[in-house]
Design an enzyme around this catalytic site. Structure first.
Site, PDB file in Angstrom:
ATOM      1  N   GLU A   1       0.811  -1.221   0.000  1.00 47.73           N
ATOM      2  CA  GLU A   1       0.000   0.000   0.000  1.00 47.73           C
ATOM      3  C   GLU A   1       0.844   1.270   0.000  1.00 47.73           C
ATOM      4  O   GLU A   1       0.314   2.367  -0.225  1.00 47.73           O
ATOM      5  CB  GLU A   1      -0.924   0.008   1.221  1.00 47.73           C
TER       6      GLU A   1
ATOM      7  N   GLU B   1       8.619 -21.956   7.568  1.00 46.54           N
ATOM      8  CA  GLU B   1       8.928 -21.055   8.679  1.00 46.54           C
ATOM      9  C   GLU B   1       9.982 -21.620   9.626  1.00 46.54           C
ATOM     10  O   GLU B   1      10.586 -20.891  10.416  1.00 46.54           O
ATOM     11  CB  GLU B   1       7.668 -20.712   9.468  1.00 46.54           C
TER      12      GLU B   1
END
Length: 299
Positions: free
Chosen positions: A83, A114
């Site tokens: 954004e 992960e």
């Protein structure tokens, strides 16, 4: 046993009979728990302030900000980073996300990735991380190996490191220069940190990026003066923004924006200081991007 001691893994006493609740009761319970999040974030505002005050000079001098996470934590980083270019017209490399399992993991869960601590460092190395960059490791549990590995690598080359977790005295906090531990308590659905923990982390990432961009001169008053107006809605927003500041006529605003290719900041300076586009752009450069300073510079 180690996991069971984490706040984010404990059972929430208020939702022990979740599977027997009515729809309304479940929604009320979730809503009541969500109310806790903002107060938890409030408690760590001093740590967020420290983080921002290190990020701003880094970005101002050409550094980059990296969000590093796995699963939901990585996705939150992607959302916030993506954004920044449309909202603040930042170069796409200024705020980036490094995600366990690569960007494909944004759409398709790659939970096993992960656990690879070394890969976190390798992925930052591939980004050619430098001392002037800042790295934020995001992990609700505070013990996810991938972002921990990334922070270890960042510290080794001298980059400033920030840890964002939801458990006290977390493993990643021990690695970071600045540890933000936002304690939201056990989840309504045990261990589902996409809920309160993720909400808290999204709030904090929004705070960090927005506050940083304000301090970099990309906001005037509370208006987005560096938005990328590349569609009808945003071009109309650009016109309204210029109007809010300058109170000029519609024709003058439209003419100024056409000259600037719908860049709001120079349009405002042109109209407020009654100068040419070239003069406005020069003043903005001389004022480090701040509209208010650019107008004063031309006065």
């Amino acid at each position: 046993m180690e996991l069971s001691r984490l706040t984010t893994e404990q059972r929430n006493k208020r939702s022990m009979n979740l599977d027997q609740m009515s729809t309304a009761e479940m929604l009320h319970t979730i809503n009541e728990e969500d109310k806790i999040v903002a107060f938890a974030v409030e408690k760590v505002l001093p740590k967020i302030e420290i983080a921002v005050d290190h990020i701003v000079p880094s970005l101002a001098s050409g550094g980059r900000l990296f969000y590093v996470g796995a699963g939901t934590s990585g996705r939150l980083g992607v959302i916030d980073a993506s954004e920044c270019p449309p909202t603040f017209m930042t170069p796409k490399e200024m705020v980036q996300t490094v995600m366990a399992g690569g960007m494909d993991a944004f759409f398709n869960a790659a939970e096993g990735s992960e656990d690879n601590e070394k890969q976190g460092g390798l992925d930052l190395q591939a980004k050619k991380l430098i001392k002037n960059d800042v790295v934020i490791g995001i992990t609700a549990s505070g013990r996810t190996p991938y972002p921990i590995g990334a922070l270890h690598y960042a510290k080794a080359i001298g980059a400033y490191t920030i840890a964002l977790s939801c458990n006290q005295d977390s493993l990643i906090s021990n690695v970071a220069d600045c540890a933000i531990e936002v304690i939201v308590g056990p989840e309504v659905l045990t261990g589902s940190t996409r809920m309160k923990a993720a909400t808290a982390h999204k709030m904090i990432l929004n705070m960090i990026s927005t506050t940083t961009m304000v301090k970099l001169g990309k906001v005037h008053e509370n208006l987005m003066v560096d938005l990328h107006a590349n569609n009808f809605k945003l071009r109309e927003r650009a016109k309204r923004t210029v109007s809010e500041v300058t109170r000029s006529s519609y024709d003058k605003i439209e003419n100024a924006l056409i000259q600037t290719n719908y860049k709001v900041k120079p349009a405002i300076v042109m109209l407020e200081a009654n100068v040419t586009l070239q003069e406005a752009e020069e003043a903005i450069v001389q004022s480090d991007g701040y509209v208010r300073k650019a107008i004063d510079y031309l006065s």
